[in-house]
Design a protein around this motif. Structure first.
Motif, PDB file in Angstrom:
ATOM      1  N   THR A 104      -2.096   1.338   8.106  1.00 50.69           N
ATOM      2  CA  THR A 104      -2.532   0.199   7.211  1.00 50.69           C
ATOM      3  C   THR A 104      -3.314  -0.582   8.242  1.00 50.69           C
ATOM      4  OG1 THR A 104      -0.129   0.214   5.923  1.00 50.69           O
ATOM      5  CG2 THR A 104      -1.396  -1.791   6.328  1.00 50.69           C
ATOM      6  N   LYS A 123       0.999   7.073  -4.374  1.00 51.53           N
ATOM      7  CA  LYS A 123       1.531   7.550  -3.209  1.00 51.53           C
ATOM      8  C   LYS A 123       0.821   8.952  -3.002  1.00 51.53           C
ATOM      9  CE  LYS A 123       5.709   5.159  -2.970  1.00 51.53           C
ATOM     10  NZ  LYS A 123       7.402   5.420  -2.888  1.00 51.53           N
ATOM     11  N   SER A 163       0.818  -1.082   0.051  1.00 50.33           N
ATOM     12  CA  SER A 163      -0.064  -0.049   0.004  1.00 50.33           C
ATOM     13  C   SER A 163       0.905   1.493   0.047  1.00 50.33           C
ATOM     14  CB  SER A 163      -0.908   0.010   1.130  1.00 50.33           C
ATOM     15  OG  SER A 163      -0.203   0.200   2.281  1.00 50.33           O
ATOM     16  N   ARG A 197       1.411   2.917   2.596  1.00 49.68           N
ATOM     17  CA  ARG A 197       1.048   3.852   3.746  1.00 49.68           C
ATOM     18  C   ARG A 197       1.819   3.520   4.954  1.00 49.68           C
ATOM     19  NH1 ARG A 197      -1.534   5.100  -0.784  1.00 49.68           N
ATOM     20  NH2 ARG A 197      -3.483   6.120  -0.918  1.00 49.68           N
TER      21      ARG A 197
END
Length: 424
Positions: free
Chosen positions: A269, A423, A262, A264
């Motif tokens: 997350t 992102k 991800s 993140r």
């Protein structure tokens, strides 16, 4: 307190764990009263199941339609196959490694073996034989590959929907979605809008049903411990601990994969995974967690909606990694319980058979899922029938762990299949 704060509180892991603990204590102190709470949990799970099939069918058909318009179907399917094989091998290996290191079925205390004897009704050295005095002996029918493949195809889609057969509904949705994807957009536009409406309505309903989650967890935990007590858990404690350790390892690995894919922060997350984690514990129904998984991956982690909406139902229905690792752990435990030593070839056989049994468990729940342990034990000539009642006694707890592995593990699998999110 607004609705978003109530939702965040309801799916908070500490609230989930606290509700389970309080419910368990209530069930042990007041078992008769606690068993009356069973109906609350049953109604809640039925409400979730009510929306599962329309959600899954609409999501798969709508997503396949968009996928065909965007292109890249063949490349995506190849990636799906590779992820399925890799995930199956990983969970089987982790389960085997944990059971071989912890050895929960070795050198059990005499008190535990006595409890096993009382629960099973006879020990491993008994020679009871059940005979039919009239006619030929009944031959137990095993699960074959032909039976599994035949059971996938619905002869009547309306009957499959009425019976709640999620696997047959998925096969229909996949085939119908492939066909709709080839229909000109000017003709299929009306169907697309209808399917999208059904999808969002089911997702909203699932969101609303998350609000009373702490109360539901309390009632379900109280009812279960009020019915079974702590005796079965004590007898199978070492197996439960070993399966818990394997589950924690796999859940941690899945969380790391989602975090890396991800892009993140780790905290963000884990926060995104709260809702599917809580629902998996509460419902023990992976299909009921699909809307929450999709919402977490799309809204919170930024994965592309079209891919996620297609892959989540597909992986939940077919990539049965929860049962796979459970079958590995259970088969190794039974082998250790009966003093059956395993060589390299036998270990590989157990892993392969457990993966096959996991795929065969698609669409199965509850006692049917547990019974497939016999499929893996048959390769080693282990007497699973005598130990069957032991696994039934602790299955509610193991079922929670299986569902967690299915939900969080398949979320990780979908994150690998889908393109990385942009992102932020």
């Amino acid at each position: 307190m607004n609705s978003s704060r109530i939702y965040a509180w309801a799916v908070n892991p500490w609230v989930v764990i606290g509700s389970l603990a309080l419910g368990g204590g209530f069930g042990l102190l007041l078992p008769e009263m606690a068993q009356r709470l069973t109906v609350i949990g049953d109604i809640y799970v039925n409400l979730l199941k009510m929306t599962t099939l329309p959600f899954m069918v609409s999501a798969v058909i709508f997503s396949l339609q968009r996928l065909f318009r965007e292109g890249g179907t063949a490349r995506l399917m190849l990636r799906v196959v590779m992820v399925f094989l890799g995930a199956s091998a990983t969970v089987a290996f982790v389960g085997a490694l944990v059971l071989l290191v912890l050895r929960p079925g070795i050198n059990l205390p005499s008190s535990t073996m006595q409890t096993f004897g009382l629960m099973v009704g006879h020990d491993s050295t008994s020679s009871e034989v059940v005979m039919n005095l009239y006619g030929t002996d009944a031959v137990e029918k095993g699960v074959s590959l032909v039976d599994v493949l035949t059971s996938l195809v619905p002869t009547n889609i309306f009957a499959a929907l009425a019976n709640g057969d999620a696997l047959k509904a998925l096969v229909f949705a996949l085939l119908f979605g492939l066909a709709v994807g080839r229909v000109p957009e000017r003709i299929s536009a009306g169907l697309s809008q209808a399917l999208e409406t059904i999808y969002h309505a089911c997702q909203k309903l699932m969101h609303w049903l998350s609000y009373p989650l702490p109360l539901i967890l309390f009632c379900m935990s109280a009812a279960q411990l009020g019915k079974s007590g702590m005796g079965p858990l004590h007898a199978m404690l070492q197996f439960v601990i070993a399966f818990f350790v394997a589950s924690v390892v796999l859940l941690s690995l899945a969380a790391v994969v989602i975090w890396k894919r991800s892009g993140r922060p780790l905290g963000a997350t884990l926060t995104a995974l709260r809702a599917p984690f809580a629902l998996a514990l509460a419902t023990r129904n992976s299909a009921a967690c699909m809307p929450s998984m999709i919402e977490s991956m799309v809204e919170r982690l930024g994965f592309p909606r079209a891919r996620v909406e297609l892959m989540v139902p597909l992986t939940i229905s077919l990539l049965r990694i929860g049962p796979m690792v459970y079958y590995v752990c259970a088969t190794f435990f039974i082998a250790q319980l009966y003093g059956h030593s395993l060589g390299v070839v036998e270990v590989c056989t157990v892993l392969f058979a457990s993966v096959l049994a996991g795929f065969a468990s698609a669409g199965m729940t509850g006692l049917v899922t547990v019974s497939l342990i016999g499929m893996t034990c048959a390769y080693l000539s282990l007497p699973f029938e005598a130990a069957f009642i032991l696994f039934l006694a602790v299955d509610p707890l193991c079922d929670m762990l299986r569902t967690l592995i299915l939900v969080i593990g398949n979320t990780a699998a979908v994150s690998v299949i889908c393109p990385r999110p942009l992102k932020i």
